[in-house]
Enzyme design. Structure first.
Site, PDB file in Angstrom:
ATOM      1  N   GLU A   1       0.018   7.582  -3.161  1.00 20.42           N
ATOM      2  CA  GLU A   1       0.248   6.174  -3.709  1.00 20.42           C
ATOM      3  C   GLU A   1      -0.668   5.147  -3.160  1.00 20.42           C
ATOM      4  OE1 GLU A   1       3.541   3.725  -2.292  1.00 20.42           O
ATOM      5  OE2 GLU A   1       4.254   5.235  -1.328  1.00 20.42           O
TER       6      GLU A   1
ATOM      7  N   LYS B   1       2.443  -5.060  -7.296  1.00 17.23           N
ATOM      8  CA  LYS B   1       3.126  -3.885  -6.875  1.00 17.23           C
ATOM      9  C   LYS B   1       3.919  -3.170  -8.106  1.00 17.23           C
ATOM     10  CE  LYS B   1       7.308  -2.873  -4.140  1.00 17.23           C
ATOM     11  NZ  LYS B   1       8.241  -3.356  -3.289  1.00 17.23           N
TER      12      LYS B   1
ATOM     13  N   VAL C   1       5.987   4.658  -5.398  1.00 15.03           N
ATOM     14  CA  VAL C   1       6.517   6.282  -5.512  1.00 15.03           C
ATOM     15  C   VAL C   1       6.743   6.551  -7.016  1.00 15.03           C
ATOM     16  CG1 VAL C   1       8.374   7.662  -4.914  1.00 15.03           C
ATOM     17  CG2 VAL C   1       7.077   6.354  -3.076  1.00 15.03           C
TER      18      VAL C   1
ATOM     19  N   ALA D   1      13.796   1.930  -7.934  1.00 14.81           N
ATOM     20  CA  ALA D   1      13.560   2.719  -9.097  1.00 14.81           C
ATOM     21  C   ALA D   1      13.064   3.972  -8.574  1.00 14.81           C
ATOM     22  CB  ALA D   1      12.524   1.966 -10.265  1.00 14.81           C
ATOM     23  N   ASP D   2      12.409   4.006  -7.362  1.00 15.21           N
ATOM     24  CA  ASP D   2      12.063   5.501  -7.195  1.00 15.21           C
ATOM     25  C   ASP D   2      13.243   6.437  -7.273  1.00 15.21           C
ATOM     26  OD1 ASP D   2       9.807   3.924  -6.216  1.00 15.21           O
ATOM     27  OD2 ASP D   2      10.115   4.165  -4.180  1.00 15.21           O
TER      28      ASP D   2
ATOM     29  N   LYS E   1      14.347   4.907   5.346  1.00 16.52           N
ATOM     30  CA  LYS E   1      14.390   3.955   6.639  1.00 16.52           C
ATOM     31  C   LYS E   1      15.770   3.458   6.608  1.00 16.52           C
ATOM     32  CE  LYS E   1      10.556   2.002   4.915  1.00 16.52           C
ATOM     33  NZ  LYS E   1      10.567   3.057   4.179  1.00 16.52           N
TER      34      LYS E   1
HETATM   35  N1  PSU Z   1       8.262   2.311   2.128  1.00 13.73           N
HETATM   36  C1  PSU Z   1       7.443   2.176   3.288  1.00 13.73           C
HETATM   37  N2  PSU Z   1       6.194   1.855   2.835  1.00 13.73           N
HETATM   38  C2  PSU Z   1       5.805   1.475   1.617  1.00 13.73           C
HETATM   39  C3  PSU Z   1       6.850   1.614   0.665  1.00 13.73           C
HETATM   40  C4  PSU Z   1       8.085   2.067   1.179  1.00 13.73           C
HETATM   41  O1  PSU Z   1       7.634   2.638   4.285  1.00 13.73           O
HETATM   42  O2  PSU Z   1       4.631   1.127   1.148  1.00 13.73           O
HETATM   43  C5  PSU Z   1       6.611   1.342  -0.715  1.00 13.73           C
HETATM   44  C6  PSU Z   1       6.440   2.537  -1.582  1.00 13.73           C
HETATM   45  O3  PSU Z   1       5.557   2.143  -2.477  1.00 13.73           O
HETATM   46  C7  PSU Z   1       7.932   2.609  -2.280  1.00 13.73           C
HETATM   47  C8  PSU Z   1       8.017   0.965  -2.530  1.00 13.73           C
HETATM   48  O4  PSU Z   1       7.912   3.181  -3.792  1.00 13.73           O
HETATM   49  O5  PSU Z   1       7.731   0.475  -1.202  1.00 13.73           O
HETATM   50  C9  PSU Z   1       9.475   0.844  -2.864  1.00 13.73           C
HETATM   51  O6  PSU Z   1       9.583  -0.497  -3.326  1.00 13.73           O
HETATM   52  P1  PSU Z   1      10.855  -1.150  -4.003  1.00 13.73           P
HETATM   53  O7  PSU Z   1      11.914  -1.093  -2.799  1.00 13.73           O
HETATM   54  O8  PSU Z   1      10.615  -2.389  -4.305  1.00 13.73           O
HETATM   55  O9  PSU Z   1      11.438  -0.291  -5.085  1.00 13.73           O
END
Ligand code: PSU
Ligand code: MN
Length: 306
Positions: free
Chosen positions: A25, A86, A106, A141-142, A159
């Protein structure tokens, strides 16, 4: 109508020959790590995939097309870009139509990998259910993408900036196999264990590949989440990282950080508060995931020949 896909020549050649390819990614590059560590990590991850016998395909949106595999100069330009979008599932078509520069999360990387015919994707961490989601409704949305798109994603678990039990519940609801690699516990990114058992376990890349192919045979939609624990020597113990996470979460809430900015904000504050230790761990786990991703892709490629 042809798809707006542009393949790097080596990725096209590998796919045509049925050789293993691992998708990577780009949000981790633009929003997940500071420059220049982001560039060095992206290059090292590609090298790791190659060393493990597969072809890397870093995915990003440029000039109205989905790029599957980036040339060295393009990767470098992306790593220096401060204003990339993003891009998750919701943003994908708009970003392409605008011809804006987009870094794929993701979710979006899974969609692009699937369109390109790539079935394995390695990264660091996935998005999940944020703490306080009962008020904010902030669920990445992942998680839904994992339930919809047939790509096996190798990540280091979720995390502790997230609500890990709720994240596991949402994955279960969407029928996503969550498979811990080589241990019973679900890993927590910087730490090898979240303290919670993973729903499923696999001890070899071959087992994961077989399950991936079995899902396709059964006609089940969606992918698999492979939760690969960080190598022991790179781990940050839970008792060390949890107070830092709590401090960063408090700051985010005081400053009113919301929506897409939450994950990048927390990652960069934790980096500062740990004086870079969180980033060193992050780099080690991404490399570890790239290695496992390549092994799974090789097993899948072999099974298709055999
Ligand atoms: N967690 C990490 N590093 C990252 C991300 C998540 O440790 O770079 C990024 C990934 O691209 C993941 C996105 O798909 O953040 C998720 O963002 P959101 O929670 O806004 O869906
Ligand atoms: Mn979110």
């Amino acid at each position: 109508m042809t798809l707006p896909l542009i393949f790097a020549p080596e990725v096209r050649a590998a796919l045509d020959a049925g050789h293993p390819v691992v998708a990577l990614e780009s949000t981790i590059i633009t929003h997940g790590m500071p420059y220049p560590q982001n560039l060095h990590t992206a290059q090292a991850v590609e090298a790791e995939v190659r060393a493990a016998g597969a072809t890397p395909a870093t995915i990003a949106l440029l000039d109205g097309a989905i790029h599957i595999g980036l040339e060295a100069d393009v990767l470098e330009r992306l790593a220096r870009t401060s204003d990339a979008m993003k891009v998750s599932r919701a943003d994908l078509a708009v970003c392409l139509a605008k011809r804006a520069t987009g870094a794929t999360t993701v979710a979006a990387t899974m969609i692009c990998a699937d369109l390109a015919g790539i079935s394995v994707f390695a990264t660091g961490g996935i998005g999940g259910v944020h703490r306080g989601a009962e008020d904010s409704f902030d669920i990445s949305a992942d998680l839904l993408e994992l339930g919809a798109t047939p790509v096996s994603v190798v990540a280091a678990g979720a995390k502790a900036i997230l609500d890990i039990p709720k994240t596991l519940e949402v994955l279960e609801t969407h029928g996503v196999p969550v498979i811990a690699f080589g241990q019973d516990d679900f890993p927590a990114f910087w730490s090898r264990s979240s303290g919670l058992p993973a729903p499923l376990r696999a001890d070899s890349a071959a087992e994961i590949a077989a399950a991936h192919l079995m899902r396709a045979r059964l006609g089940l939609p969606g992918g698999q989440l492979i939760a690969n624990p960080i190598p022991p020597e790179a781990e940050i113990a839970r008792e060390d990282i949890v107070p830092v996470i709590e401090a960063a979460l408090t700051e985010a809430s005081v400053q009113g950080i919301a929506a897409k900015s939450v994950t990048p904000f927390l990652l960069s504050r934790i980096f500062e508060l740990t004086k870079g230790r969180s980033l060193d761990a992050n780099i080690a786990l991404v490399l570890n995931n790239a290695r496992l991703g390549a092994q799974i892709a090789r097993e899948i490629a072999q099974s298709k020949v055999g």
